[in-house]
Design an enzyme around this catalytic site. Structure first.
Site, short mmCIF file in Angstrom:
data_model
loop_
_atom_site.label_atom_id
_atom_site.label_comp_id
_atom_site.label_asym_id
_atom_site.label_seq_id
_atom_site.Cartn_x
_atom_site.Cartn_y
_atom_site.Cartn_z
N HIS A 1 -7.28 3.56 -21.43
CA HIS A 1 -8.64 3.06 -21.56
C HIS A 1 -8.64 1.66 -22.19
CE1 HIS A 1 -10.75 7.21 -21.23
NE2 HIS A 1 -10.42 6.69 -20.07
N ASP B 1 9.45 -2.17 6.43
CA ASP B 1 10.52 -1.55 7.21
C ASP B 1 10.81 -2.35 8.48
OD1 ASP B 1 11.55 0.71 5.86
OD2 ASP B 1 9.62 1.70 6.13
N CYS C 1 0.02 -3.29 6.88
CA CYS C 1 0.00 -2.76 5.53
C CYS C 1 1.29 -3.06 4.78
CB CYS C 1 -0.31 -1.27 5.54
SG CYS C 1 0.87 -0.33 6.52
C1 PEP Z 1 6.16 -0.68 5.44
O1 PEP Z 1 7.22 -0.21 5.80
O2 PEP Z 1 5.82 -1.87 5.60
C2 PEP Z 1 5.17 0.17 4.74
C3 PEP Z 1 3.97 -0.26 4.44
O3 PEP Z 1 5.58 1.41 4.38
P1 PEP Z 1 6.43 1.69 3.07
O4 PEP Z 1 6.51 0.43 2.27
O5 PEP Z 1 5.75 2.80 2.37
O6 PEP Z 1 7.75 2.09 3.65
MG MG Z 2 7.59 1.92 5.82
#
Ligand code: PEP
Ligand code: MG
Length: 566
Positions: free
Chosen positions: A186, A452, A499
């Site tokens: 907090h 990856d 992502c």
């Molecule tokens: C990625 O591989 O870019 C991804 C977002 O998955 P993680 O980092 O969880 O392997």
């Molecule tokens: Mg990944």
């Protein structure tokens, strides 16, 4: 220079005000008139509730609604029937109110402190805070308020309690140093809400540092610099100015939609690992969640979470997001993500082995449990399902068939779920990028996992220092994979997001805009910075940059060129 936990960004330069704990000393004794003692206890409880209500109102003004709720949480604790009732029982047994309350609070503190969940451990700090408050009232000790601290004060205290924080005048307190508390305590939340640089968990800070000592607090790096030299002062004054300028600049992007310079709109969402992180998404102005890494629900425990536990987690995230999109990725274990109780065999080459979707398609019960939990949660928000590590169409078809099967089961049982739930894939293998045209016909969306994808495209393990020089999303080979994936998605009319970490890379952003990426999923604290980066680029200008960048032959050339244009 002393190291602690970086808990609230920014640089504070000032003099220390050491908040010493007020001695709350009493001699435990038996009372002759327990009924009168209970009355005295109840009056103290009422007074504490009144005081805390005032503090909550003060926090609502200085910090915000969410922070005021922390204080209101204190009121519920003070009024907790078990805590109050058991204290009164002890008093009726002859104990004085102070001893009875302390006994009960210590018991609660013991229970909360031993819990695994960080939020529950936080409750221990809250109980300590209310215990001190009530004892102070019972003993008639005057409260130490920080509201009188002069401008340029750096607060130094063992533990920053919400009740101390309530007294903070934002313009006067320029930094906070404590001995306890982590990033999610907090104290940290309140410091961030008040935008006061804070370094927490500095071992023995109240022993090493002194009242009135000049000090610099670097809340971004988690450093405390006592008695700074002239050079250090100059360096940190400059750093503070730059930080404040950048923050003011970024704040202009809060509450705005994410748009390019030509008005084109993008989705700017976040990566999360726990349902509680959804609150951070809101705090940092994210527009939803582009990747919920569900493997974190399986970590730090000794058995697979049940369907109910998983349902509760997904539902919580959905409810916090109030209709904002939530992409839940199914279990992605193996590779560098180990979960001891799942009994994964040691493999020669774990990154190429039995992991993620491959594992789930073999462990159908586990997979079905997770998919049922996600589908059930889909009745509570805009949830989409995403599969990791897809390399061929068969995997996607098989996984989608399982979803269809569970949908039938839920429909028969009359359990609500989103019948039109989107099912998409991560494009994070070279195979998926190469096959993107085919996969795009069967996936509702793509999300490019550059973490990856970079490794698999460059055939390089980023953990291996000898080949780490190859690991960059700006490698021409990786850029071609990204461009192809986005183009295939666009041609098939499905949205393509990213992502992986690269989505927040300022150098890559013009290329992503040019290729046609529609969704950027980044860590919550990066949201405003990425929104600002995107706002600089029109599609036309980004196209010019991309055209040139894609003619370059080496990572170094690409990187230097992009550096020169951003
Ligand atoms: C990625 O591989 O870019 C991804 C977002 O998955 P993680 O980092 O969880 O392997
Ligand atoms: Mg990944």
């Amino acid at each position: 220079m002393i190291k602690g936990t970086a808990a609230s960004d920014g640089i504070g330069i000032g003099r220390i005000l050491l908040l010493e704990e007020t001695a709350l000393v009493y001699t435990p004794h038996t009372v002759d008139d327990p009924a009168a003692e209970v009355e005295r206890f109840r009056r103290a409880v009422d007074a504490l509730v009144e005081e805390t209500t005032r503090d909550a109102a003060a926090l609502r003004r200085t910090a915000g609604e969410k922070e005021a709720l922390i204080m209101e949480g204190h009121i519920s604790l003070i009024n907790d029937p078990a805590l109050k009732g058991e204290t009164e029982n002890l008093i009726m047994g002859g104990q004085c109110a102070e001893a009875a309350y302390e006994t009960m609070c210590d018991m609660f503190i013991g229970i909360f402190s031993s819990m695994e969940d960080e939020m529950m451990r936080q409750r221990a700090a809250d109980v300590r805070d209310i215990k001190a408050g009530l004892l102070r009232i019972l003993l008639g000790v005057k409260d130490v308020k920080v509201s009188d601290a002069p401008k340029g004060t750096v607060l130094l205290t063992k533990e920053l309690t919400p009740s101390v924080t309530a007294g903070i005048k934002k313009g006067n307190i320029v930094g906070i140093i404590t001995e306890t508390g982590g990033k999610t305590s907090h104290s940290a939340i309140l410091a961030r809400a008040l935008e006061i640089p804070a370094v927490l968990s500095v071992p023995n800070a109240t022993g090493i540092l002194k009242n009135d000592q000049p000090v610099i607090v670097d809340g971004s790096a988690g450093l405390v610099i006592p008695d700074p030299s002239f050079d250090e002062l100059a360096h940190y004054t400059d750093k503070r100015e730059r930080f404040l300028k950048e923050r003011a600049e970024l704040e202009k992007f809060r509450g705005r939609r994410t748009k390019g310079a030509d008005g084109a709109e993008y989705e700017l969402v976040c990566n999360i690992g726990k349902p509680d992180d959804a609150e951070k998404v809101i705090e940092f102005d994210g527009e939803g969640v582009g990747l919920f890494r569900t493997e974190f629900l399986f970590m730090d425990r000794s058995s697979v979470p049940t369907e109910e536990e998983q349902f509760a987690a997904y539902q919580k995230a959905a409810l916090v997001l109030k209709g904002k999109p939530l992409i839940i990725r199914t279990l992605d274990i193996g590779g560098d993500k180990e979960i001891p109780y799942m009994g994964l065999e040691k493999e020669e080459n774990p990154f190429m082995g039995f992991r993620a979707i491959r594992y789930c398609l073999k462990k159908k019960d586990l997979f079905r449990t997770q998919l049922r939990a996600i589908l059930r949660a889909s009745a509570f928000g805009d949830i989409k399902i995403m599969f990791p590590l897809i390399t061929c169409v068969e995997e996607l078809r098989e996984a989608k068939a399982i979803i269809e099967d569970i949908k039938k089961e839920l429909a028969l049982l009359g359990i609500p779920f989103d019948r039109n739930i989107d099912v998409g894939i991560m494009v994070e293998t070279a195979a998926a990028a190469a096959l993107a045209d085919v996969l795009a016909k069967e996936a509702a969306f793509f999300s490019i996992g550059t973490n990856d994808l970079t490794g698999y495209t460059m055939a390089c393990d980023r953990g291996n220092a000898n080949v780490a020089y190859l690991y960059s999303a700006l490698q021409p080979a990786v850029l071609r994979m990204i461009e192809r994936t986005i183009r295939c998605g666009r041609e098939a009319g499905i949205p393509v997001g990213m992502c992986g970490e690269a989505a927040a890379n300022a150098k890559l952003i013009p290329l992503l805009i040019s290729f046609g990426l529609t969704e950027f999923s980044v860590s919550a604290p990066s949201v405003l910075r990425v929104r600002k980066c995107i706002s600089r680029w029109s599609k036309e200008e980004a196209d010019r940059v991309a055209e040139k960048a894609m003619t370059l032959s080496t990572e170094k050339e690409v990187s230097e060129y992009l550096e020169s244009v951003i």
